[in-house]
Design an enzyme around this catalytic site. Structure first.
Site: not given
Length: 866
Positions: A276-277, A281, A618, A709, A705, A323, A622
């Protein structure tokens, strides 16, 4: 192909007539075909988007960890993991829904009402009720509500730039076109969303809703895939590798703990805590959020991102193929010069200019301004909307800029009759009553006017148009033309009476007045944008359908074309082999009169050199080149990666700056996350190998976390552009997420935080093992929070950046400190293993260590710079 069929054939095919449909029949067709409006496809359900967020390998590991916690009866730990995952999923879903493509930009082009013929009479109906077989009446200023075949055209001119890419209005006719032609050459057809700028006419509706050309664009827009960005792909690959590494690390820690005599369940739980550390996440959600912030910033700069890859790709763009019309220029013809032969300053107070009391103008110059206003059908609505042919609008504005009001001139000098412009004779004539006399004004192509002039106005006198005078006019016409200016000549003639109606024969024996010269001028901001692009290592290439002389003149003016550069036409490009093109590519700055195939070839040539190429376009013509380019940029509305709302080249350069900033900020967030996680792992591994108590409990690691985090990493993603962001060369698109330099910063910060965390544990253990754990937890938490300041830049210190320059960082740090303070409340201390011996003194010790770590990170920047 309706343009190949006669009017009678199409009327028969659609069961219509010149009197239009009956109301009953129109109702039946509406039930069959549906409303005349663009339709959106069904979106992915929110619940499905939510579930898809759990596919990430790191998320799967966390889910397994949570289930193990639940099985072992650790409800709090399990709940925290699920809370983090659900929060991240909600953020991801919200952003995905915001980033979904929509038809909003195209729907803005829809017309609220249409003038049609039903049951033989003219009526106005909502445009959504228009059906195939309806007959529509068009006048200047109207938008076309559906595609159709022209029945009658009275000098009807329509702007179709959003489909064809051509800025000039198209003169429509009702004749059959027998050969196969492109959309822009279907001059007996009109298309939904285009605008009538001149004349009037009627047409028969042949297609509505999604069957129109605009509907085809809408369909492309809706079905365009939202690809993962290269960064996200690399992050997915990195996540898989990281997941494998975390599982191996957790297994190793579990084995060592059991070997040391630890309980199997406790050892397993600690191994889960390690996993987990180590897992960031919020990583995927943070990347999505930062990209989304980038899209919002680009939208504020008039660049709408259709696909998230555009944000990131812009950061490595090294060539912009742009263009000319509307992108580099204003897309607005403007009179920039005029010429009258041998003008002599004389005080003239013509009654035809009652709006301006006295002007120092010769009669000749007065008549040039007068004819620009009177021999002209353009107009301006009360809301300021200009209506008419772009050339005539330029003359109208020329009149106003000369100090006169074109509307008052027209009111004073009444138009009596006219001979409209046509492309064969290249002339337009009006007859006006001026100061009690009947005067004919004619404007047109200089070579045509010169041949029809017997006299010339010189100062205030009418003289014979000598060879000397005509030669001087021809010389000025050539000079203007060499500057890529469009030139118009003006002439006049007095006629008998107010009943006079001009014929083609009357456009002879004229008196020459003068010339006007106009051009679509560059946008003011383009000069600086081209220079900024050059300083940023970005090559700007002009690709246009305009003439070579005009394109080169504009390119020289704005700095795209330099000494030693080349300008090629499409035909000249076709004559080059790929090898020859590759040899000269770096020096070809202008391509003129190009075809869609030419554009694709140019893009491919740059890509062969490993350059990341952006292409503007445009029109539908194109689309192939935009698809081939690394990033396709549409104008005003489009289906490609990015759309420019203002059609402005400077916006592209501004968007590149945003793209570079977004990528840099994402790396800052990633480095922040990995530095903090590395610090925790270092502290744990040191404790394992030094045979010390585990420095953190499982719930402490989950809390760290959860608190450190998300918010700080998101705040770093909102950092402003650094000073040198546009001075560096474009980044290599194949560059790894964490290059050697970035890994060095991650390692340095991780080690510094790890060291102060270990030091805190040692200080606490002098009193008790429990206090050592709580001090390690507090120091790691506070150091990761304070690290946010150091992570704002890899080169500048917090004092150089300014502590208050990112309010989001201050807010994130403040919220995180408040959340940490919750662990010190009496009823929370037991949950987070915070003994009574953890008092204000120990808290200040931990805070001091975290500040010391932050200062060490800042000092390392200065040392690295020197």
């Amino acid at each position: 192909m309706f343009y190949k069929k006669s009017i009678d054939e199409i009327l028969s095919q659609l069961n219509s007539s010149l009197n239009g449909l009956s109301s009953d029949k129109a109702h039946d067709i509406l039930l069959e075909h549906g409303y005349n409006e663009l339709k959106e496809k069904e979106k992915t359900p929110t619940w499905k988007l939510f579930l898809e967020t759990f596919k990430d390998p790191l998320v799967i590991i966390l889910l397994i960890a949570a289930l193990v916690q639940a099985f072992l009866g650790e409800a709090v730990e399990c709940g925290i993991i699920f809370a983090v995952l659900i929060l991240n999923s909600i953020l991801s879903v919200v952003q995905t829904k915001k980033a979904e493509g929509s038809l909003a930009s195209l729907k803005k082009l829809s017309v609220p009402n249409a003038k049609i013929i039903r049951d033989g009479i003219k009526v106005t109906v909502p445009s959504r009720n228009v059906v195939p077989g309806d007959i529509i009446i068009l006048e200047a200023g109207d938008y076309v509500p559906a595609d159709g075949r022209i029945l009658e055209s009275q000098n009807l001119k329509v702007v179709e730039g959003m489909l064809t890419g051509e800025a000039e209005p198209v003169l429509k006719h009702e004749d059959v076109i027998s050969e196969d032609v492109a959309l822009g050459d279907q001059k007996n057809m009109v298309f939904s969303g285009s605008m009538v700028v001149y004349g009037r006419g009627t047409y028969l509706v042949t297609q509505t809703a999604m069957d129109t050309e605009m509907g085809k664009i809408a369909d492309l827009l809706e079905n365009a895939e939202n690809k993962q960005t290269p960064l996200q792909i690399k992050l997915d690959e990195f996540s898989k590798k990281l997941g494998v590494g975390i599982v191996i690390l957790a297994a190793l820690i579990f084995g060592i703990e059991v070997f040391r005599g630890g309980e199997v369940v406790d050892s397993f739980m600690f191994a889960i805590a390690i996993a987990v550390a180590a897992i960031p996440e919020a990583l995927s959600s943070i990347v999505t959020i930062v990209l989304a912030v980038g899209t919002n910033n680009m939208a504020n700069k008039q660049a709408i991102v259709r696909k998230l890859p555009a944000v990131e790709t812009l950061g490595s763009t090294s060539v912009i193929c742009t263009d000319k019309t509307g992108t580099l220029t204003q897309n607005k013809m403007t009179v920039v010069d005029d010429f009258t032969y041998n003008p002599e300053k004389a005080l003239v107070n013509d009654e035809c200019f009652e709006t301006a009391a006295t002007k120092e103008l010769t009669k000749q110059k007065s008549f040039l301004i007068l004819s620009s206003a009177l021999c002209n059908d353009s107009d301006k609505t009360n809301e300021g909307v200009e209506i008419g042919d772009p050339t005539e609008i330029a003359l109208m504005n020329y009149t106003n800029k000369s100090g006169f009001d074109y509307k008052e001139i027209r009111e004073i000098n009444t138009r009596l009759s006219e001979l409209p412009f046509d492309s064969d004779r290249k002339l337009m004539t009006t007859v006006n009553k001026v100061d009690g006399e009947v005067v004919m004004f004619t404007k047109g192509a200089p070579d045509v006017i010169f041949n029809r002039c017997k006299y010339a106005l010189v100062g205030d006198e009418v003289v014979k148009a000598s060879d000397e005078i005509i030669d001087e006019y021809k010389k000025m016409n050539e000079e203007f033309s060499n500057k890529a200016l469009r030139v118009l000549a003006f002439a006049t003639k007095r006629v008998e009476d107010e009943s006079f109606v001009p014929t083609i024969e009357d456009e002879n024996n004229l008196t020459l007045i003068g010339l006007t010269a106009m051009i679509d001028p560059p946008r003011e901001e383009v000069y600086g944008a081209v220079e900024n692009a050059r300083k940023s290592g970005i090559k700007t290439v002009m690709i246009t359908g305009d003439h070579k002389t005009t394109a080169k003149a504009i390119a020289v003016d704005i700095g795209i074309f330099e000494d030693g550069d080349m300008a090629l036409t499409g035909n000249e490009l076709d004559a080059l082999t790929d090898e020859a093109l590759d040899r000269n590519l770096e020096h070809i700055s202008v391509y003129a009169r190009v075809s869609p195939e030419n554009k694709i070839r140019i893009v491919k040539a740059w890509q062969r050199k490993g350059r990341v190429c952006a292409m503007t376009g445009d029109g539908v013509n194109d689309a192939p080149a935009l698809k081939q380019a690394d990033i396709g940029i549409g104008m005003g509305s489009g289906t490609e990666d990015m759309v420019l709302v203002d059609d402005n080249f400077a916006t592209i350069v501004n968007a590149v700056e945003v793209g570079r900033t977004v990528y840099t900020n994402i790396k800052k967030s990633i480095m922040y996350l990995f530095s903090g996680n590395l610090a925790g792992i270092i502290a744990i591994l040191f404790a394992v190998f030094a045979n010390l108590p585990n420095p953190f409990t499982t719930i402490q690691l989950l809390f760290i976390n959860l608190v450190t985090d998300s918010l700080p990493a998101i705040a770093l993603g909102l950092e402003k552009p650094e000073k040198g962001v546009m001075k560096d060369a474009p980044r290599d698109p194949n560059e790894s997420i964490l290059s050697k330099g970035s890994l060095g910063f991650v390692a340095t910060r991780g080690i510094i935080i790890g060291v102060v965390t270990i030091a805190a544990q040692f200080i606490g253990m002098k009193h008790s093992a429990e206090l050592g754990v709580s001090m390690a937890f507090a120091t790691l938490t506070l150091s990761r929070i304070m690290q946010t300041f150091a992570s704002r830049s890899n080169t500048e210190t917090i004092f150089e950046l300014g502590i208050k320059s990112n309010k989001y960082v201050l807010g994130a740090v403040g919220v995180c400190l408040m959340m940490f303070s919750l662990t010190l409340l009496p009823f929370m201390r037991e949950i987070f293993t915070m003994p009574s011996s953890f008092n204000f003194t120990t808290l200040m010790t931990c805070f001091g260590l975290s500040v010391l770590a932050t200062l060490a990170m800042e000092i390392s920047k200065v040392i690295k710079r020197k």
